[in-house]
Motif scaffolding. Structure first.
Motif, PDB file in Angstrom:
ATOM      1  N   GLU A  15       0.851  -1.202   0.000  1.00  0.00           N
ATOM      2  CA  GLU A  15       0.000   0.000   0.000  1.00  0.00           C
ATOM      3  C   GLU A  15       0.886   1.252   0.000  1.00  0.00           C
ATOM      4  OE1 GLU A  15      -2.797  -1.635  -0.386  1.00  0.00           O
ATOM      5  OE2 GLU A  15      -3.763   0.265  -0.853  1.00  0.00           O
ATOM      6  N   ALA A  16       2.016   1.135   0.734  1.00  0.00           N
ATOM      7  CA  ALA A  16       2.970   2.248   0.833  1.00  0.00           C
ATOM      8  C   ALA A  16       4.315   1.653   1.237  1.00  0.00           C
ATOM      9  CB  ALA A  16       2.505   3.253   1.892  1.00  0.00           C
ATOM     10  N   PRO A  17       5.416   2.316   0.956  1.00  0.00           N
ATOM     11  CA  PRO A  17       5.543   3.557   0.211  1.00  0.00           C
ATOM     12  C   PRO A  17       5.324   3.331  -1.288  1.00  0.00           C
ATOM     13  CG  PRO A  17       7.709   2.641   0.615  1.00  0.00           C
ATOM     14  CD  PRO A  17       6.722   1.733   1.288  1.00  0.00           C
ATOM     15  N   ALA A  18       5.207   4.387  -2.044  1.00  0.00           N
ATOM     16  CA  ALA A  18       5.123   4.274  -3.499  1.00  0.00           C
ATOM     17  C   ALA A  18       6.469   3.760  -4.012  1.00  0.00           C
ATOM     18  CB  ALA A  18       4.807   5.627  -4.102  1.00  0.00           C
ATOM     19  N   ILE A  19       6.433   2.753  -4.848  1.00  0.00           N
ATOM     20  CA  ILE A  19       7.671   2.116  -5.317  1.00  0.00           C
ATOM     21  C   ILE A  19       8.219   2.829  -6.551  1.00  0.00           C
ATOM     22  CG2 ILE A  19       8.641  -0.073  -6.192  1.00  0.00           C
ATOM     23  CD1 ILE A  19       7.887  -0.129  -3.215  1.00  0.00           C
ATOM     24  N   ALA A  20       7.333   3.412  -7.358  1.00  0.00           N
ATOM     25  CA  ALA A  20       7.747   3.978  -8.654  1.00  0.00           C
ATOM     26  C   ALA A  20       8.994   4.866  -8.566  1.00  0.00           C
ATOM     27  CB  ALA A  20       6.584   4.720  -9.300  1.00  0.00           C
ATOM     28  N   PRO A  21       9.106   5.765  -7.580  1.00  0.00           N
ATOM     29  CA  PRO A  21      10.287   6.630  -7.552  1.00  0.00           C
ATOM     30  C   PRO A  21      11.605   5.861  -7.359  1.00  0.00           C
ATOM     31  CG  PRO A  21       8.580   7.442  -6.061  1.00  0.00           C
ATOM     32  CD  PRO A  21       8.146   6.096  -6.525  1.00  0.00           C
ATOM     33  N   TYR A  22      11.527   4.644  -6.837  1.00  0.00           N
ATOM     34  CA  TYR A  22      12.746   3.862  -6.560  1.00  0.00           C
ATOM     35  C   TYR A  22      12.919   2.694  -7.523  1.00  0.00           C
ATOM     36  CZ  TYR A  22      12.017   6.599  -2.431  1.00  0.00           C
ATOM     37  OH  TYR A  22      11.798   7.656  -1.608  1.00  0.00           O
ATOM     38  N   ALA A  23      11.948   2.521  -8.427  1.00  0.00           N
ATOM     39  CA  ALA A  23      11.940   1.317  -9.269  1.00  0.00           C
ATOM     40  C   ALA A  23      13.220   1.194 -10.103  1.00  0.00           C
ATOM     41  CB  ALA A  23      10.716   1.308 -10.173  1.00  0.00           C
ATOM     42  N   ALA A  24      13.693   2.312 -10.664  1.00  0.00           N
ATOM     43  CA  ALA A  24      14.890   2.250 -11.513  1.00  0.00           C
ATOM     44  C   ALA A  24      16.108   1.844 -10.688  1.00  0.00           C
ATOM     45  CB  ALA A  24      15.128   3.598 -12.178  1.00  0.00           C
ATOM     46  N   GLN A  25      16.190   2.407  -9.479  1.00  0.00           N
ATOM     47  CA  GLN A  25      17.329   2.106  -8.604  1.00  0.00           C
ATOM     48  C   GLN A  25      17.298   0.634  -8.165  1.00  0.00           C
ATOM     49  OE1 GLN A  25      17.328   4.965  -5.401  1.00  0.00           O
ATOM     50  NE2 GLN A  25      19.204   4.052  -4.541  1.00  0.00           N
ATOM     51  N   ILE A  26      16.086   0.157  -7.846  1.00  0.00           N
ATOM     52  CA  ILE A  26      15.934  -1.249  -7.435  1.00  0.00           C
ATOM     53  C   ILE A  26      16.299  -2.171  -8.605  1.00  0.00           C
ATOM     54  CG2 ILE A  26      14.285  -3.011  -6.683  1.00  0.00           C
ATOM     55  CD1 ILE A  26      12.766  -0.787  -5.174  1.00  0.00           C
ATOM     56  N   ARG A  27      15.866  -1.756  -9.800  1.00  0.00           N
ATOM     57  CA  ARG A  27      16.140  -2.568 -10.988  1.00  0.00           C
ATOM     58  C   ARG A  27      17.651  -2.699 -11.209  1.00  0.00           C
ATOM     59  NH1 ARG A  27      14.750  -0.727 -17.044  1.00  0.00           N
ATOM     60  NH2 ARG A  27      14.643  -2.767 -18.031  1.00  0.00           N
ATOM     61  N   ASP A  28      18.361  -1.565 -11.109  1.00  0.00           N
ATOM     62  CA  ASP A  28      19.829  -1.591 -11.247  1.00  0.00           C
ATOM     63  C   ASP A  28      20.460  -2.506 -10.210  1.00  0.00           C
ATOM     64  OD1 ASP A  28      20.072   0.084 -13.365  1.00  0.00           O
ATOM     65  OD2 ASP A  28      20.391   1.907 -12.171  1.00  0.00           O
ATOM     66  N   SER A  29      19.957  -2.385  -8.990  1.00  0.00           N
ATOM     67  CA  SER A  29      20.542  -3.144  -7.894  1.00  0.00           C
ATOM     68  C   SER A  29      20.320  -4.650  -8.086  1.00  0.00           C
ATOM     69  CB  SER A  29      19.924  -2.664  -6.581  1.00  0.00           C
ATOM     70  OG  SER A  29      20.154  -3.583  -5.562  1.00  0.00           O
ATOM     71  N   VAL A  30      19.092  -5.010  -8.474  1.00  0.00           N
ATOM     72  CA  VAL A  30      18.788  -6.441  -8.687  1.00  0.00           C
ATOM     73  C   VAL A  30      19.646  -6.980  -9.837  1.00  0.00           C
ATOM     74  CG1 VAL A  30      16.997  -8.077  -9.428  1.00  0.00           C
ATOM     75  CG2 VAL A  30      16.463  -6.338  -7.713  1.00  0.00           C
ATOM     76  N   ALA A  31      19.808  -6.159 -10.892  1.00  0.00           N
ATOM     77  CA  ALA A  31      20.642  -6.584 -12.023  1.00  0.00           C
ATOM     78  C   ALA A  31      22.071  -6.854 -11.551  1.00  0.00           C
ATOM     79  CB  ALA A  31      20.631  -5.522 -13.114  1.00  0.00           C
ATOM     80  N   GLN A  32      22.564  -5.970 -10.701  1.00  0.00           N
ATOM     81  CA  GLN A  32      23.937  -6.123 -10.211  1.00  0.00           C
ATOM     82  C   GLN A  32      24.074  -7.390  -9.360  1.00  0.00           C
ATOM     83  OE1 GLN A  32      25.410  -3.218  -7.350  1.00  0.00           O
ATOM     84  NE2 GLN A  32      26.582  -2.331  -9.038  1.00  0.00           N
ATOM     85  N   VAL A  33      23.102  -7.580  -8.466  1.00  0.00           N
ATOM     86  CA  VAL A  33      23.155  -8.738  -7.559  1.00  0.00           C
ATOM     87  C   VAL A  33      23.156 -10.053  -8.344  1.00  0.00           C
ATOM     88  CG1 VAL A  33      21.804 -10.007  -5.847  1.00  0.00           C
ATOM     89  CG2 VAL A  33      22.107  -7.542  -5.611  1.00  0.00           C
ATOM     90  N   PHE A  34      22.325 -10.142  -9.385  1.00  0.00           N
ATOM     91  CA  PHE A  34      22.213 -11.407 -10.119  1.00  0.00           C
ATOM     92  C   PHE A  34      23.077 -11.444 -11.381  1.00  0.00           C
ATOM     93  CE2 PHE A  34      18.457 -11.410  -7.462  1.00  0.00           C
ATOM     94  CZ  PHE A  34      18.510 -12.693  -6.943  1.00  0.00           C
ATOM     95  N   ARG A  35      23.986 -10.481 -11.515  1.00  0.00           N
ATOM     96  CA  ARG A  35      24.930 -10.399 -12.661  1.00  0.00           C
ATOM     97  C   ARG A  35      24.158 -10.339 -13.981  1.00  0.00           C
ATOM     98  NH1 ARG A  35      26.473 -11.519  -7.678  1.00  0.00           N
ATOM     99  NH2 ARG A  35      28.569 -12.358  -7.406  1.00  0.00           N
ATOM    100  N   LEU A  36      23.143  -9.487 -14.007  1.00  0.00           N
ATOM    101  CA  LEU A  36      22.298  -9.375 -15.196  1.00  0.00           C
ATOM    102  C   LEU A  36      22.456  -8.015 -15.853  1.00  0.00           C
ATOM    103  CD1 LEU A  36      18.987 -10.865 -13.789  1.00  0.00           C
ATOM    104  CD2 LEU A  36      20.329 -11.787 -15.681  1.00  0.00           C
ATOM    105  N   HIS A  37      22.085  -7.951 -17.108  1.00  0.00           N
ATOM    106  CA  HIS A  37      21.931  -6.650 -17.752  1.00  0.00           C
ATOM    107  C   HIS A  37      20.614  -6.071 -17.248  1.00  0.00           C
ATOM    108  CE1 HIS A  37      21.205  -3.632 -20.876  1.00  0.00           C
ATOM    109  NE2 HIS A  37      22.529  -3.620 -20.986  1.00  0.00           N
ATOM    110  N   VAL A  38      20.553  -4.767 -17.130  1.00  0.00           N
ATOM    111  CA  VAL A  38      19.354  -4.146 -16.564  1.00  0.00           C
ATOM    112  C   VAL A  38      18.103  -4.439 -17.409  1.00  0.00           C
ATOM    113  CG1 VAL A  38      19.694  -1.889 -17.663  1.00  0.00           C
ATOM    114  CG2 VAL A  38      18.567  -2.037 -15.434  1.00  0.00           C
ATOM    115  N   ASP A  39      18.290  -4.638 -18.718  1.00  0.00           N
ATOM    116  CA  ASP A  39      17.148  -4.972 -19.586  1.00  0.00           C
ATOM    117  C   ASP A  39      16.525  -6.322 -19.226  1.00  0.00           C
ATOM    118  OD1 ASP A  39      17.591  -2.679 -20.953  1.00  0.00           O
ATOM    119  OD2 ASP A  39      18.498  -3.612 -22.719  1.00  0.00           O
TER     120      ASP A  39
END
Ligand code: CTP
Ligand code: MG
Length: 388
Positions: free
Chosen positions: A330-354
């Motif tokens: 319900e909260a907090p709004a995720i959209a403002p952090y989505a790009a940062q989370i995406r980068d971080s998850v990509a880094q953790v799993f050795r993935l390209h951000v796409d």
């Protein structure tokens, strides 16, 4: 249609020119013969397997058979020629086996469907031989000169598994032996015996690994083959919001008045993604890998857990290729952090951000999540074999 299989593996692989039997050379993370044995292990209609090897390589092959899932099998000692090895395999077959298929261990790519097709034809007509057509023009060559061009429409290339009524094959092989003849395949013995050999459609990818370049071909085919398809897994995690804790999502510190309760840092996003990866690899969940009772893991960063998970997958020959995540809160709004989370998850799993997606939803004020008491993370992961 039940049948037995004799797998001949007692050669030495001289044309390969390796220091050891070609059947132990690595192809797509396993010794070559592993793939052949794994296919035989998965044949539903196969009731008996005889593995023919040299005495010196017996224990190595039996261990490999175990790893490939072939737990009950008979063993026979091979001879100096393939013909003698097949004879030894047939001698080890228990009585009452109506149909027998003889297969080269050096053919790791024959499909289970081919075994079944050969067995069905052997049951119907006594002897079945898988063949493929000849694509190249065929020349008869003598002393470096072409003697004539052969009519390729009348020619075919023989493969294994070759299937027979057991009594017919044994009689034909015995006769060939008495006549002192050698055959390069079993069908030839049956032909000489006067038996009809019916052809069935073989498989072009069913190559016999003979020369070094064949290893690379087999590697490529097995890498993308049925036993090495990409794997998909899903994971989910729920954590309760509590006051006085930081909110970690996908390895990112998200500013919020509360955080997620948990033995570790409570990062539900990484936990769901890790579970999706474990699921794809057929492994147990995150709790079994990193037990909450373990005092060392109290307050541990979930990035550390993800690192350990990725390392374990690598050891098993899997690479994470894609992660798709949905966060429900319900909260907090995720959209403002989505790009940062995406980068971080990509880094953790050795993935390209796409190859990472972060999507967020609310629960429309429904239930505990809708009242803001908890956050849910869902994930799907795709793993591919490391060689891809
Ligand atoms: N084979 C066997 N006993 C032999 C010779 C061969 O069981 N005396 C088996 C091989 O292990 C192989 C299959 O028959 O799985 C087909 O033979 P081939 O591809 O010719 O293998 P090798 O004989 O090992 O290789 P090479 O002819 O290059 O020495
Ligand atoms: Mg040979």
């Amino acid at each position: 249609m039940e049948y037995s299989v004799v797998v001949v593996a007692a050669g030495s692989g001289t044309r390969m020119g390796a220091a050891q039997n070609k059947l132990f050379l690595p192809v797509a993370h396993h010794p070559l013969a592993y793939w052949t044995l794994a296919t035989v292990a998965h044949l539903r209609e196969c009731t008996q397997v005889v593995l023919v090897t040299t005495l010196a390589e017996r224990s190595r092959f039996l261990e490999l058979a175990q790893q490939a899932g072939l737990h009950a099998l008979l063993w026979a000692q091979g001879g100096a020629t393939r013909f003698e090895s097949v004879l030894a395999g047939l001698a080890a077959l228990p009585a009452g086996q109506a149909l027998v298929l003889v297969h080269d261990a050096a053919r790791p790519l024959a499909s289970p469907a081919l075994f079944d097709r050969v067995a069905a034809q052997a049951a119907a007509s006594g002897a079945a031989l898988p063949v493929i057509d000849v694509r190249d023009t065929v020349k008869q060559v003598e002393n470096g000169h072409v003697k004539q061009t052969l009519d390729r429409t009348q020619l075919a290339l023989a493969q294994t598994p070759q299937g027979f009524r057991t009594s017919l094959l044994i009689a034909a092989m015995r006769q060939a032996q008495q006549r002192g003849g050698t055959c390069t395949d079993e069908a030839q013995a049956v032909e000489a015996f006067g038996g009809e050999v019916t052809v069935v459609e073989g498989e072009r990818q069913n190559l016999k690994v003979t020369y070094p370049e064949d290893l690379r071909l087999a590697e490529a085919l097995l890498g993308g083959g049925s036993l090495q398809l990409p794997r998909v897994g899903h994971g989910m995690d729920v954590h309760r919001f509590v006051a006085g804790r930081p909110l970690w999502l996908g390895g990112v510190l998200v500013p919020y008045e509360r955080g997620l309760q948990g033995h570790s840092d409570g990062d539900a996003v990484l936990h769901a993604a890790i579970d999706a990866c474990f699921g794809a690899a057929g492994l147990p969940d995150i709790g079994r890998h990193f037990p909450p009772e373990d005092p060392h893991s109290a307050g541990i960063s979930s990035r550390t857990l993800a690192d350990a998970a990725v390392a374990e997958l690598w050891e098993r020959g899997w690479r994470v290729a894609q992660v798709d995540i949905t966060v429900i809160t319900e909260a907090p709004a995720i959209a403002p952090y989505a790009a940062q989370i995406r980068d971080s998850v990509a880094q953790v799993f050795r993935l390209h951000v796409d190859d990472v997606s972060i999507k967020a939803k609310t629960a429309e004020h429904l239930g505990a999540v809708g009242r803001g008491e908890a956050l849910v993370a869902l994930a799907i992961a795709v793993l591919v074999p490391f060689s891809d």
